[in-house]
Design a protein around this motif. Structure first.
Motif: not given
Ligand SMILES: [Zn+2]
Length: 286
Positions: A30, A27, A13
């Motif tokens: 996400c 992350c 993402c």
């Molecule tokens: Zn991500």
């Protein structure tokens, strides 16, 4: 590590990672996690059949004449970059050219988690960098080992800043090496096509020509792959004749002059040992 986190993003993402534990990052956007081994984020698994090679001492005067020519080419190019330029060395292995990047903003990536690399990723599979991140990319003796080289060239174009440069060294008349991960030899015609097809401007393309080294490859081939298969007396005779050949080649080298780099058109010799290229990502894409 902070340096790495400022450049590396989530391949899913493009979100930023945070350090969740010593051995994994998450992350922030996400939730995708990536394993971190000895400080290296691992984005793709190492193929089981990957050729893992031992460290070889490298330097400006070490290795084959081709390697030495690579060194001179890359060193002069890196010197010409802004001191703040962010550099990514792709397929860096043990960092054969690492000395050239001393005091530079330098990251290296490979598909094998060598001690010297900063992150492990097959860029033909995933891209853990934002678009337009790097000022310079380095691809030294790697392109021939990438089966899906079109995907790699797409990835490199993407992460290079507009106006940024991609430095390539790629062998042509060099035998199979790092088997079975050796897939391609490119003529300068196909190198030009590949560069243009992926949107790059070709700023420079030179061949490295070394007729005596080229002849030497022939005698070395005979020495290592033919001689051992001969009967004992034929082997002795073969060795003697090879010594004679070495002597003749030393004499021929006096006539041949020094190895040289030149544009293929100027050189007018169909057997470059390899090619060096400087590709530029155009500053404006219309
Ligand atoms: Zn991500």
């Amino acid at each position: 590590m902070e340096d790495l986190l400022s450049v590396v993003v989530c391949p899913e993402c493009q979100g930023e990672f945070e350090i969740e534990a010593e051995n994994f990052w998450r992350c922030q956007k996400c939730g995708h996690t990536v394993q971190v081994l000895e400080g290296k984020p691992i984005f793709t698994p190492t193929p089981e059949t990957a050729h893992i090679f031992k460290r070889i001492e490298r330097g400006p005067d070490k290795g084959t004449p081709w390697r030495q020519a690579n060194w001179r080419f890359l060193e002069s190019q890196i010197k010409s970059l802004d001191p703040q330029a962010q550099i990514l060395d792709v397929g860096a292995g043990h960092g054969d050219f690492a000395d050239i990047f001393t005091n530079r903003r330098y990251l290296s990536v490979d598909i094998v988690p060598y001690e010297e690399v900063h992150l492990v990723c097959d860029l033909t599979e995933r891209i853990p960098f934002r678009e337009n991140t790097f000022d310079a990319l380095v691809l030294m003796n790697v392109l021939e080992h990438v089966y899906r080289f079109h995907e790699l060239m797409d990835a490199l174009f993407r992460v290079l800043k507009p106006g940024g440069k991609l430095f390539i060294a790629v062998p042509f008349m060099i035998k199979i090496h790092q088997a079975p991960y050796d897939f391609h030899r490119y003529t300068h015609y196909s190198l030009r096509d590949i560069a243009a097809q992926h949107g790059f401007e070709i700023q420079w393309l030179e061949g490295y020509y070394d007729p005596i080294f080229f002849m030497g490859e022939g005698t070395r081939n005979f020495r290592f792959w033919v001689l051992p298969k001969l009967s004992r007396p034929a082997r002795w005779l073969g060795r003697g004749l090879l010594m004679l050949m070495d002597g003749l080649m030393a004499l021929l080298s006096l006539l041949a002059g020094k190895p040289f780099v030149k544009s293929p058109e100027e050189a007018n010799n169909p057997a470059a040992i390899g090619y060096h290229l400087i590709l530029k990502k155009p500053t404006s894409t219309i």
